[in-house]
Write a protein that holds these residues in place. Structure first.
Motif, short mmCIF file in Angstrom:
data_model
loop_
_atom_site.label_atom_id
_atom_site.label_comp_id
_atom_site.label_asym_id
_atom_site.label_seq_id
_atom_site.Cartn_x
_atom_site.Cartn_y
_atom_site.Cartn_z
N ASP A 25 0.83 -1.21 0.00
CA ASP A 25 0.00 0.00 0.00
C ASP A 25 0.86 1.26 0.00
O ASP A 25 0.52 2.26 -0.62
CB ASP A 25 -0.96 0.01 1.20
CG ASP A 25 -2.20 -0.82 0.96
OD1 ASP A 25 -2.47 -1.17 -0.21
OD2 ASP A 25 -2.91 -1.13 1.94
N LYS A 26 1.99 1.22 0.69
CA LYS A 26 2.90 2.37 0.66
C LYS A 26 3.43 2.57 -0.75
O LYS A 26 3.54 3.71 -1.22
CB LYS A 26 4.05 2.17 1.66
CG LYS A 26 3.61 2.32 3.09
CD LYS A 26 4.74 2.01 4.05
CE LYS A 26 4.18 1.94 5.47
NZ LYS A 26 5.06 1.25 6.38
N LYS A 110 -8.94 14.62 -5.20
CA LYS A 110 -8.85 13.81 -6.41
C LYS A 110 -7.80 12.70 -6.26
O LYS A 110 -8.06 11.55 -6.58
CB LYS A 110 -8.51 14.71 -7.60
CG LYS A 110 -8.45 13.97 -8.91
CD LYS A 110 -8.16 14.92 -10.06
CE LYS A 110 -8.04 14.12 -11.36
NZ LYS A 110 -7.68 14.99 -12.48
N ALA A 111 -6.62 13.06 -5.75
CA ALA A 111 -5.56 12.06 -5.54
C ALA A 111 -6.01 11.03 -4.50
O ALA A 111 -5.77 9.83 -4.67
CB ALA A 111 -4.26 12.73 -5.10
N PHE A 112 -6.68 11.51 -3.45
CA PHE A 112 -7.14 10.61 -2.39
C PHE A 112 -8.18 9.63 -2.94
O PHE A 112 -8.13 8.44 -2.65
CB PHE A 112 -7.72 11.43 -1.24
CG PHE A 112 -7.98 10.64 0.00
CD1 PHE A 112 -6.93 10.17 0.78
CD2 PHE A 112 -9.28 10.36 0.40
CE1 PHE A 112 -7.17 9.44 1.93
CE2 PHE A 112 -9.52 9.63 1.55
CZ PHE A 112 -8.47 9.17 2.32
N ALA A 113 -9.10 10.14 -3.76
CA ALA A 113 -10.14 9.28 -4.34
C ALA A 113 -9.53 8.22 -5.27
O ALA A 113 -10.12 7.15 -5.45
CB ALA A 113 -11.15 10.13 -5.10
N GLY A 114 -8.36 8.50 -5.83
CA GLY A 114 -7.71 7.56 -6.73
C GLY A 114 -6.98 6.42 -6.02
O GLY A 114 -6.53 5.48 -6.66
N LEU A 115 -6.86 6.52 -4.70
CA LEU A 115 -6.19 5.45 -3.94
C LEU A 115 -7.13 4.26 -3.78
O LEU A 115 -8.36 4.42 -3.77
CB LEU A 115 -5.79 5.96 -2.55
CG LEU A 115 -4.76 7.09 -2.51
CD1 LEU A 115 -4.57 7.58 -1.08
CD2 LEU A 115 -3.44 6.64 -3.11
N PRO A 116 -6.59 3.07 -3.61
CA PRO A 116 -7.45 1.91 -3.35
C PRO A 116 -8.30 2.15 -2.09
O PRO A 116 -7.84 2.77 -1.13
CB PRO A 116 -6.46 0.77 -3.13
CG PRO A 116 -5.20 1.20 -3.82
CD PRO A 116 -5.18 2.70 -3.68
N SER A 117 -9.54 1.66 -2.11
CA SER A 117 -10.48 1.96 -1.02
C SER A 117 -9.95 1.52 0.35
O SER A 117 -10.13 2.23 1.34
CB SER A 117 -11.85 1.34 -1.29
OG SER A 117 -11.75 -0.07 -1.36
N GLY A 118 -9.30 0.38 0.43
CA GLY A 118 -8.77 -0.08 1.72
C GLY A 118 -7.71 0.88 2.26
O GLY A 118 -7.67 1.16 3.46
N ARG A 120 -7.48 4.11 1.46
CA ARG A 120 -8.20 5.35 1.85
C ARG A 120 -8.78 5.20 3.25
O ARG A 120 -8.67 6.11 4.08
CB ARG A 120 -9.33 5.65 0.87
CG ARG A 120 -8.90 6.31 -0.39
CD ARG A 120 -10.06 6.93 -1.16
NE ARG A 120 -11.25 6.11 -1.22
CZ ARG A 120 -11.57 5.29 -2.21
NH1 ARG A 120 -10.76 5.15 -3.24
NH2 ARG A 120 -12.68 4.60 -2.18
N GLU A 121 -9.40 4.07 3.53
CA GLU A 121 -10.01 3.85 4.85
C GLU A 121 -8.96 3.87 5.96
O GLU A 121 -9.19 4.44 7.03
CB GLU A 121 -10.80 2.54 4.87
CG GLU A 121 -12.06 2.58 4.02
CD GLU A 121 -13.00 3.69 4.43
OE1 GLU A 121 -13.28 3.86 5.64
OE2 GLU A 121 -13.49 4.40 3.53
N LYS A 122 -7.82 3.23 5.72
CA LYS A 122 -6.76 3.22 6.73
C LYS A 122 -6.26 4.64 7.02
O LYS A 122 -6.08 5.01 8.18
CB LYS A 122 -5.59 2.34 6.28
CG LYS A 122 -5.88 0.87 6.31
CD LYS A 122 -4.71 0.07 5.74
CE LYS A 122 -5.06 -1.40 5.60
NZ LYS A 122 -3.98 -2.15 4.96
N ILE A 123 -6.05 5.41 5.96
CA ILE A 123 -5.58 6.78 6.15
C ILE A 123 -6.64 7.62 6.86
O ILE A 123 -6.33 8.37 7.78
CB ILE A 123 -5.16 7.41 4.81
CG1 ILE A 123 -3.91 6.70 4.29
CG2 ILE A 123 -4.92 8.91 4.95
CD1 ILE A 123 -3.49 7.11 2.89
N LYS A 124 -7.91 7.46 6.45
CA LYS A 124 -8.99 8.20 7.12
C LYS A 124 -9.07 7.84 8.61
O LYS A 124 -9.21 8.73 9.46
CB LYS A 124 -10.35 7.93 6.46
CG LYS A 124 -10.57 8.73 5.22
CD LYS A 124 -12.02 8.77 4.77
CE LYS A 124 -12.59 7.43 4.46
NZ LYS A 124 -13.89 7.47 3.79
N ASP A 125 -8.97 6.57 8.92
CA ASP A 125 -9.03 6.15 10.33
C ASP A 125 -7.89 6.77 11.13
O ASP A 125 -8.09 7.24 12.26
CB ASP A 125 -8.98 4.63 10.44
CG ASP A 125 -10.26 3.95 9.98
OD1 ASP A 125 -11.28 4.65 9.79
OD2 ASP A 125 -10.23 2.71 9.79
#
Length: 149
Positions: A25-26, A110-118, A120-125
């Motif tokens: 993911d990194k 836009k860049a954030f939305a382009g990341l894989p959903s999993g 995105r969720e980890k970063i949001k958490d």
């Protein structure tokens, strides 16, 4: 200034925000090469009053946060700034200026939305957890201030 990918991955490994994120993911996080920006000393990452949705995670260097011309805080590697503009779309309430050369990861919606959903969720958490800690710290400071007044 081009920063070698291996060096960027080493830096990400030392940042708490990315502690629970897999090596794969990194790697995916660094796919868009424009996501990492260099700000020379004295350049502004964020300017008070501007409207944008950039969120910055400092990877190296140090920056000052200024409100009404007064320095109110400092950010160092692992810290993030711009989260309210990123989340809420509100105009910037402070200016953030590089005290020395700063390397920062810059995410917009836009860049954030382009990341894989999993991912995105980890970063949001992690972002929400850090914001909760920040609010708790501010509440404690306010309580101390009221007790001393």
């Amino acid at each position: 200034m081009e920063i070698p990918r291996r060096k960027l991955l080493d830096v990400l490994n030392r940042i708490d925000l990315f502690a629970d994120i897999s090596a794969g993911d990194k790697e995916r996080l660094l796919v868009p090469r424009h996501i990492v920006k260099v700000f020379p000393q004295s350049d502004s990452l964020i300017q008070a009053g501007d409207s944008d949705d950039n969120f910055y995670i400092l990877l190296a260097g140090k920056a000052g946060i200024y409100k009404a011309g007064q320095r109110v805080a400092e950010v160092t590697p692992g810290d993030f700034v711009g989260e309210m503009g990123f989340i809420c779309g509100e105009p910037r309430t402070a200016t953030v200026t590089a005290d020395m050369d700063v390397i920062a990861m810059c995410l917009d919606n836009k860049a954030f939305a382009g990341l894989p959903s999993g991912l995105r969720e980890k970063i949001k958490d992690r972002l929400i957890g850090a914001l909760v800690k920040r609010v708790d710290s501010l509440n404690r400071q306010l309580a101390q201030y009221k007790a001393g007044a």
